[in-house]
Scaffold this active site. Sequence first.
Site, PDB file in Angstrom:
ATOM      1  N   HIS A 124      12.552  -5.497 -20.015  1.00 18.23           N
ATOM      2  CA  HIS A 124      12.081  -4.686 -18.883  1.00 18.23           C
ATOM      3  C   HIS A 124      11.690  -3.285 -19.378  1.00 18.23           C
ATOM      4  CE1 HIS A 124      11.492  -3.518 -14.801  1.00 18.23           C
ATOM      5  NE2 HIS A 124      12.040  -4.612 -14.330  1.00 18.23           N
ATOM      6  N   GLU A 148       6.246  -6.714 -18.347  1.00 16.10           N
ATOM      7  CA  GLU A 148       7.313  -7.718 -18.466  1.00 16.10           C
ATOM      8  C   GLU A 148       6.727  -9.081 -18.829  1.00 16.10           C
ATOM      9  OE1 GLU A 148       9.454  -7.488 -14.704  1.00 16.10           O
ATOM     10  OE2 GLU A 148       8.869  -5.385 -14.557  1.00 16.10           O
TER      11      GLU A 148
HETATM   12  C1  G6D Z   1      12.017  -4.061  -8.046  1.00 15.62           C
HETATM   13  O1  G6D Z   1      10.351  -5.652  -7.382  1.00 15.62           O
HETATM   14  C2  G6D Z   1      10.779  -4.819  -8.451  1.00 15.62           C
HETATM   15  C3  G6D Z   1      11.042  -5.672  -9.668  1.00 15.62           C
HETATM   16  O2  G6D Z   1       9.836  -6.282 -10.094  1.00 15.62           O
HETATM   17  C4  G6D Z   1      11.623  -4.794 -10.777  1.00 15.62           C
HETATM   18  O3  G6D Z   1      11.918  -5.592 -11.882  1.00 15.62           O
HETATM   19  C5  G6D Z   1      12.876  -4.104 -10.279  1.00 15.62           C
HETATM   20  O4  G6D Z   1      12.579  -3.315  -9.145  1.00 15.62           O
HETATM   21  C6  G6D Z   1      13.449  -3.170 -11.353  1.00 15.62           C
HETATM   22  O5  G6D Z   1      12.959  -4.964  -7.568  1.00 15.62           O
END
Ligand code: G6D
Length: 345
Positions: free
Chosen positions: A179, A310
């Site tokens: 991430h 990602e």
């Molecule tokens: C939020 O919707 C987003 C996700 O895609 C992300 O990975 C997360 O924040 C950190 O939930």
Amino acid sequence: MKISKTKIGSIADHQIIQYTLENDHHVQVVCMSYAATWQGFMVPDQNDKLHNMILKFDDVREYLTNPYHVGHTIGRVGGRIKSGDFTINNVKYCVPVNEGQNLIHGGAHGFSSWNWKAATEILQDAVKVTFSRTITAQEDGFPGDIEAKISYILDNHDKVTIQFYGQSNADTLFNPMTHVYFNLSNDHKTINNHELQINSHQHVETDVQKLPTGRLLENRKTAFDFFKPVNMESALAQLQQETGKTQFDDAFKLADREHPAVVICDRSDHRQVSVYSDRNGVVMFTANPDGFGKSKEWEASHPYNGIAIEAQTLPDAINHPGFGDIVLRANKSKVYTVQYQYEEI
Ligand code: G6D
């Protein structure tokens, strides 16, 4: 080529160790044992001052509390799984949900909630650190115990390779990811001046819970069309005009694996990173992790400072035929690879 390590904190009675890999051009990868987190992709400028091209927190405690998963390794499965439900070989499973009615990013006890063991290696033309851990079915709720390894490899061509290894004693799921949030600019204030290119013609339609509906939508002539390089400020403005959304948080289906999945660049600071992946998808998410806990007014006055890239198999693939195979068969290992090539431009 060299590797150094230092203790930067502790979680319960486990020491959090930070590793710095450095090649012969003084490019560095910085990562740590907690969540096998990627904290630094450091490159020297013309005065040999190092600049981090990815977001990191200075206070290690932020990595335990901030919900934006900055730099975390996510697994067993990145993205959302509807209701935490899935079927393998006609056997139904349900993993405890952690976002409303759904499961996100491996659940409450996924890869990003553990401190990992580490081993380092100096290879002929690269330096490597491998984080490893076995996570049991009782710990994270997925079927089978999984032996997982995440390797960071920095070579002398200024390329970072991240390899995800998994092997389980039962059929389970495996779609891990990093991430990482990029910001190539010296001041890290905003990503508005960045250019982004994504090797994709379609993106995943999602519902109000950000769950895939199973449909793919064409990118062409929309804010989602990054097939040619696009300026981020323009793309965000077009997105808001077309959809009312103020940020991208979308999965793109990659057109092929021969070309870079993503190319991100900052021409003013002369930096470019090309991302290569052996899987079929990439989520692009514009965010401001520093905004966590801040007021809406603060967020409104602080444009986005990070683009999460990602690389993964498309989200909720286990529940959508055609999205890809994320089943890890019992006693059969799988390895996924993502590469990040830095170039001065
Ligand atoms: C939020 O919707 C987003 C996700 O895609 C992300 O990975 C997360 O924040 C950190 O939930």
